[in-house]
Write a protein that holds these residues in place. Structure first.
Motif, PDB file in Angstrom:
ATOM      1  N   THR A   1       0.828  -1.052   0.139  1.00  0.00           N
ATOM      2  CA  THR A   1       0.016  -0.098  -0.058  1.00  0.00           C
ATOM      3  C   THR A   1       0.787   1.162   0.020  1.00  0.00           C
ATOM      4  N   GLY A   2       0.347   2.243  -0.357  1.00  0.00           N
ATOM      5  CA  GLY A   2       0.909   3.759  -0.287  1.00  0.00           C
ATOM      6  C   GLY A   2       0.231   4.726   0.458  1.00  0.00           C
ATOM      7  N   VAL A   3      -0.518   4.079   1.176  1.00  0.00           N
ATOM      8  CA  VAL A   3      -1.449   5.250   1.837  1.00  0.00           C
ATOM      9  C   VAL A   3      -1.632   4.642   3.490  1.00  0.00           C
ATOM     10  N   ARG A   4      -1.996   5.633   4.322  1.00  0.00           N
ATOM     11  CA  ARG A   4      -2.100   5.290   5.939  1.00  0.00           C
ATOM     12  C   ARG A   4      -3.436   5.803   6.179  1.00  0.00           C
ATOM     13  N   ALA A   5      -4.013   5.701   7.219  1.00  0.00           N
ATOM     14  CA  ALA A   5      -5.087   6.264   7.940  1.00  0.00           C
ATOM     15  C   ALA A   5      -4.855   7.813   8.063  1.00  0.00           C
ATOM     16  N   GLY A   6      -5.902   8.481   7.696  1.00  0.00           N
ATOM     17  CA  GLY A   6      -5.691   9.998   7.444  1.00  0.00           C
ATOM     18  C   GLY A   6      -5.314  10.565   6.023  1.00  0.00           C
ATOM     19  N   ASP A   7      -4.953   9.561   5.228  1.00  0.00           N
ATOM     20  CA  ASP A   7      -4.620  10.005   3.899  1.00  0.00           C
ATOM     21  C   ASP A   7      -5.770  10.300   3.102  1.00  0.00           C
ATOM     22  N   ALA A   8      -5.510  11.079   2.067  1.00  0.00           N
ATOM     23  CA  ALA A   8      -6.849  11.472   1.245  1.00  0.00           C
ATOM     24  C   ALA A   8      -6.687  10.629  -0.129  1.00  0.00           C
ATOM     25  N   ILE A   9      -7.737  10.166  -0.626  1.00  0.00           N
ATOM     26  CA  ILE A   9      -7.869   9.734  -2.089  1.00  0.00           C
ATOM     27  C   ILE A   9      -8.059  10.751  -3.105  1.00  0.00           C
ATOM     28  N   SER A  10      -7.282  11.093  -3.787  1.00  0.00           N
ATOM     29  CA  SER A  10      -7.233  12.425  -4.624  1.00  0.00           C
ATOM     30  C   SER A  10      -7.958  12.123  -6.215  1.00  0.00           C
ATOM     31  N   ILE A  11      -8.754  13.066  -6.630  1.00  0.00           N
ATOM     32  CA  ILE A  11      -9.190  13.031  -7.922  1.00  0.00           C
ATOM     33  C   ILE A  11      -7.958  12.670  -9.058  1.00  0.00           C
ATOM     34  N   HIS A  12      -6.883  13.225  -8.617  1.00  0.00           N
ATOM     35  CA  HIS A  12      -5.816  13.345  -9.748  1.00  0.00           C
ATOM     36  C   HIS A  12      -5.122  11.845  -9.952  1.00  0.00           C
ATOM     37  N   TYR A  13      -5.212  10.938  -9.137  1.00  0.00           N
ATOM     38  CA  TYR A  13      -4.558   9.628  -9.152  1.00  0.00           C
ATOM     39  C   TYR A  13      -5.426   8.539  -9.298  1.00  0.00           C
ATOM     40  N   ASP A  14      -4.856   7.518  -9.527  1.00  0.00           N
ATOM     41  CA  ASP A  14      -5.603   6.020  -9.639  1.00  0.00           C
ATOM     42  C   ASP A  14      -6.024   5.913  -8.115  1.00  0.00           C
ATOM     43  N   PRO A  15      -7.242   5.430  -7.985  1.00  0.00           N
ATOM     44  CA  PRO A  15      -8.048   5.304  -6.404  1.00  0.00           C
ATOM     45  C   PRO A  15      -7.770   3.959  -5.930  1.00  0.00           C
ATOM     46  N   MET A  16      -6.595   3.277  -6.266  1.00  0.00           N
ATOM     47  CA  MET A  16      -6.389   2.000  -5.677  1.00  0.00           C
ATOM     48  C   MET A  16      -5.687   2.131  -4.146  1.00  0.00           C
ATOM     49  N   ILE A  17      -6.248   1.776  -3.163  1.00  0.00           N
ATOM     50  CA  ILE A  17      -5.752   1.805  -1.746  1.00  0.00           C
ATOM     51  C   ILE A  17      -4.727   0.672  -1.470  1.00  0.00           C
ATOM     52  N   ALA A  18      -4.745  -0.291  -1.738  1.00  0.00           N
ATOM     53  CA  ALA A  18      -4.001  -1.396  -1.625  1.00  0.00           C
ATOM     54  C   ALA A  18      -3.954  -2.610  -2.308  1.00  0.00           C
ATOM     55  N   LYS A  19      -2.947  -3.628  -2.110  1.00  0.00           N
ATOM     56  CA  LYS A  19      -2.962  -4.979  -2.789  1.00  0.00           C
ATOM     57  C   LYS A  19      -3.155  -5.600  -1.660  1.00  0.00           C
ATOM     58  N   LEU A  20      -3.851  -6.642  -1.703  1.00  0.00           N
ATOM     59  CA  LEU A  20      -3.925  -7.821  -0.454  1.00  0.00           C
ATOM     60  C   LEU A  20      -3.435  -8.893  -1.303  1.00  0.00           C
ATOM     61  N   ILE A  21      -2.409  -9.705  -0.849  1.00  0.00           N
ATOM     62  CA  ILE A  21      -1.886 -11.054  -1.253  1.00  0.00           C
ATOM     63  C   ILE A  21      -1.863 -11.916  -0.426  1.00  0.00           C
ATOM     64  N   VAL A  22      -2.400 -13.337  -0.934  1.00  0.00           N
ATOM     65  CA  VAL A  22      -2.310 -14.377   0.237  1.00  0.00           C
ATOM     66  C   VAL A  22      -1.490 -15.406  -0.404  1.00  0.00           C
ATOM     67  N   TRP A  23      -0.800 -16.496   0.314  1.00  0.00           N
ATOM     68  CA  TRP A  23      -0.276 -17.585  -0.327  1.00  0.00           C
ATOM     69  C   TRP A  23      -0.630 -18.724   0.516  1.00  0.00           C
ATOM     70  N   ASP A  24      -0.768 -19.914  -0.103  1.00  0.00           N
ATOM     71  CA  ASP A  24      -0.891 -21.172   0.905  1.00  0.00           C
ATOM     72  C   ASP A  24      -0.567 -22.295  -0.044  1.00  0.00           C
ATOM     73  N   ARG A  25      -0.636 -23.760   0.489  1.00  0.00           N
ATOM     74  CA  ARG A  25      -0.135 -24.571  -0.258  1.00  0.00           C
ATOM     75  C   ARG A  25      -0.622 -24.937  -1.363  1.00  0.00           C
ATOM     76  N   ASP A  26      -1.866 -24.778  -1.447  1.00  0.00           N
ATOM     77  CA  ASP A  26      -2.907 -25.068  -2.853  1.00  0.00           C
ATOM     78  C   ASP A  26      -3.929 -23.962  -2.592  1.00  0.00           C
ATOM     79  N   ARG A  27      -4.767 -24.163  -3.898  1.00  0.00           N
ATOM     80  CA  ARG A  27      -5.594 -22.815  -4.420  1.00  0.00           C
ATOM     81  C   ARG A  27      -6.807 -23.029  -3.228  1.00  0.00           C
ATOM     82  N   PRO A  28      -7.420 -24.062  -2.911  1.00  0.00           N
ATOM     83  CA  PRO A  28      -8.426 -23.947  -2.038  1.00  0.00           C
ATOM     84  C   PRO A  28      -8.100 -23.371  -0.480  1.00  0.00           C
ATOM     85  N   ALA A  29      -6.726 -23.513   0.040  1.00  0.00           N
ATOM     86  CA  ALA A  29      -6.260 -23.115   1.150  1.00  0.00           C
ATOM     87  C   ALA A  29      -6.128 -21.514   0.926  1.00  0.00           C
TER      88      ALA A  29
END
Length: 669
Positions: A372-400
């Motif tokens: 992520t590039g933001v913290r609590a209190g930061d603003a999402i601006s009209i000038h840039y992409d509105p992505m807040i963060a990427k959440l990534i998970v890993w496990d031993r197989d797809r169901p997990a």
């Protein structure tokens, strides 16, 4: 190896690059616009330079300002991230002329793949399979229409110079072609400064599968397997995973070898992604090559155990590939979702505003990662992409991995503006996703399940939201009493004490949106807690509210936890993976509330008018486009809510409009 690296970008990718660069012992330089002076990437870097006003064209897209920042700070190399100047051949050339290392491919490779039409011609020569289409330079609308007729509908109209879903439209029939072509060209010109397009057959149920490639300057090239990016909205990726589910090893090898051939055909160096459409019969077709690091690169890192930014930096410094093809292997399964400030219920309309509360699941170094590039209190601006963060998970197989994703999303809390957490949770829990039944129209096919009609807030959630208000009030009054001259005054009590009687109260909460339902929550004060009067009967409720918003409750003998956040009169309750937003109706404030704005069509967010389809006095039908607003590089059509008459167009093409501004005067018939 160079010692000082400038990151010519912002947000989560700038933070991501800084993290690896620091681990490698490099000194880091951030650049920022006026709007980003207090941004997270600026705080993380060793040095930072202001490069201009908020609009990207006046800051992050200014080659001269970025090169000046490099000279000022002694940077020897520039990492462009993705977006902005990352695929700009002129920028790569300018870096070379300035004696700076460009952490990316040669300018010649960027040019070769920068135009989709030219890239497809090169790939055809290299023997890489292509989707049937028109990739020529002649942009005469009549010729493009004739080519679309020849290919057969539906057809996909794509901006030749860019990606990310910008300038991409589908014409389902010949009658739609002219309007969709005009819209695609407008978006392409706005996003890339180039309105050229190409036309392709629109495959009905393809998967979007891309291959991560890496090449060094010593002639070696490898592929780090594939990512499935089929789940998209507005042609922009929402969910990515690696490896692609149910991928036949033979197809994986053929696609990987085709991707390597594509890279070698243009003398590629560094990180790149070759994107394919994979048809149901196992056939695959080249779409484009992204000559940069991709947003979704973390899933490849998770299954290979490699840091792709470190690979980029070492190769840019003249080093060899860290591993050969035979040394690379797939370990487990990884999934990434993109957390956006947007309202899925309103066509994924981007949101702007301040993140009043932001909490992510705990990272453990292996199973859960948050970029992520933001913290609590930061603003999402009209000038840039509105992505807040990427959440990534890993496990031993797809169901997990899917189970872990569901849990991580349930632990994600975003308040202050609308976000797509609930939508992503619906995808992760959908039977078709669990079965890996994926294609690029997954969201469209399952829209009724993924975007159901809004349901009333459950009564127990209303009770918890009310409990949080009461506990918060108690804490405030107790603090006020402690600071007063008479801390034991009965007027400072908030426990509802009455002589020889029970105190009763009613709290009114309203659901968000125009015409949101109001709920009157009735309660009685009892020793040490409250008794709530619910439809199913009375229930004893008590609880504790932490300073971080953690709400520990006991209701009807059941103990549970939630998060309660207040900002002004707005209440956000996070409970059991769901988010409930409510507004406290205060009688004095309600008495002064404005009347509804009937007959006014307003801007859903700040933006620029790029098209006006009607004139004053026009008689229109329900759903007819009236005016088109561009915001965050996407087009948003303002349509007639019913049959009626346009009384006044208040803005013209090219004018900027603020959030909530009246765009069109309208009278329904």
């Amino acid at each position: 190896m160079f010692t000082t690296l400038l990151i010519a970008n912002r947000g989560e990718i700038a933070c991501r690059v800084i993290r690896t660069a620091k681990r490698m012992g490099l000194r880091t330089v951030a650049v920022h616009s006026d709007a980003d002076a207090g941004a997270r990437h600026v705080a993380m870097a060793d040095m930072a330079v202001n490069i201009g006003p908020a609009p990207a064209r006046d800051s992050y897209l200014r080659v001269d300002a970025i090169l000046d920042a490099a000279r000022l700070t002694g940077a020897q190399a520039i990492h462009p991230g993705y977006g902005f100047l990352s695929e700009n051949a002129a920028f790569a050339d300018a870096c070379a002329r300035a004696g700076l290392v460009f952490v990316g491919p040669p300018a010649s490779a960027i040019r070769a793949m920068g135009g989709k039409s030219k890239a497809k011609a090169l790939m055809e020569q290299a023997g890489v399979p292509l989707v049937p289409g028109y990739h020529g330079e002649d942009q005469n609308p009549d010729l493009l229409k004739a080519e679309a007729d020849r290919i057969g509908y539906p057809v996909l109209i794509k901006a030749s110079a860019g990606g990310g879903g910008k300038g991409m439209k589908v014409a389902a029939t010949a009658a739609e072609f002219a309007d969709q072509l005009a819209s695609a060209k407008r978006e392409a010109a706005s996003s890339f400064g180039d309105d050229r397009v190409l036309i392709e057959r629109y495959l009905t149920r393809p998967r979007h599968v891309e291959i991560q490639v890496f090449a060094d300057s010593h002639g070696d090239c490898v592929y780090l397997f594939e990512r499935d990016c089929s789940i998209q909205r507005r042609h922009q990726k929402v969910v990515e995973e690696a490896p692609a589910p149910s991928m036949d090893p033979a197809i994986r090898r053929r696609m990987g070898e085709a991707a390597v051939a594509a890279a070698q055909a243009i003398g590629y160096v560094g990180a790149g992604t070759v994107e394919f459409l994979l048809d149901e019969d196992g056939s695959f077709y080249f779409m484009e090559m992204n000559t940069r690091l991709q947003v979704e690169h973390p899933v490849t890192e998770m299954i290979t155990g490699q840091d792709l930014v470190e690979w980029q930096l070492r190769i840019a410094a003249g080093g060899k590939l860290p591993l050969g093809q035979e040394d690379l292997a797939i370990d487990g399964h990884a999934i990434e979702v993109r957390l956006y400030a947007e309202d899925p219920a309103k066509g994924f309309l981007p949101q702007t505003g301040r993140l009043t509360h932001l909490r992510f699941p705990a990272e453990d170094g292996r199973h859960v990662r948050v970029d992520t590039g933001v913290r609590a209190g930061d603003a999402i601006s009209i000038h840039y992409d509105p992505m807040i963060a990427k959440l990534i998970v890993w496990d031993r197989d797809r169901p997990a991995a899917v189970r872990r994703l569901c849990r991580a999303l349930a632990e994600t809390e975003i308040a202050g503006l609308n976000a797509n957490v609930g939508f992503l949770s619906a995808i992760a829990a959908h039977p078709a996703f669990l079965a890996a039944d994926l294609d690029t129209r997954f969201i469209e096919r399952h829209q009724a399940d993924l975007l159901p009609e809004a349901q009333p807030v459950p009564e127990d959630a209303l009770a918890l939201a009310t409990l949080g208000l009461l506990l918060d009030r108690n804490a405030r009054m107790a603090a006020q009493a402690r600071g007063s001259n008479d801390p034991y005054s009965p007027w400072s009590r908030s426990d509802g004490w009455r002589l020889n009687d029970e105190a009763h109260d009613t709290v009114t909460l309203r659901e968000p949106g125009e015409g949101g339902a109001e709920h009157a929550v009735k309660l009685t004060y009892v020793g040490g807690g409250y008794r709530f009067h619910l439809r199913e009967g009375e229930v004893a409720v008590r609880g504790e509210l932490g300073t971080d918003g953690t709400l520990v409750t006991e209701m009807g003998g059941v103990r549970s936890m939630a998060t309660w956040i207040r900002h002004g009169s707005d209440i956000t309750l996070f409970r059991a993976g769901r988010t409930h937003r409510l507004h406290l109706v205060e009688p004095l404030a309600s008495a002064a509330a404005e009347a509804g704005a009937g007959g006014r069509l307003t801007a859903p967010m700040p933006g620029k008018v790029i098209a006006v389809h009607v004139a004053d006095g026009a008689v229109v039908e329900k759903g007819q486009p009236l005016i088109v607003l561009e915001a965050m590089k996407m087009e948003h059509a303002i349509k007639a809510p019913s049959a009626g008459t346009v009384t006044r167009i208040r803005f013209q093409v090219g004018e900027q409009v603020p959030d909530g501004a009246e765009l069109v005067g309208f009278e329904a018939t």
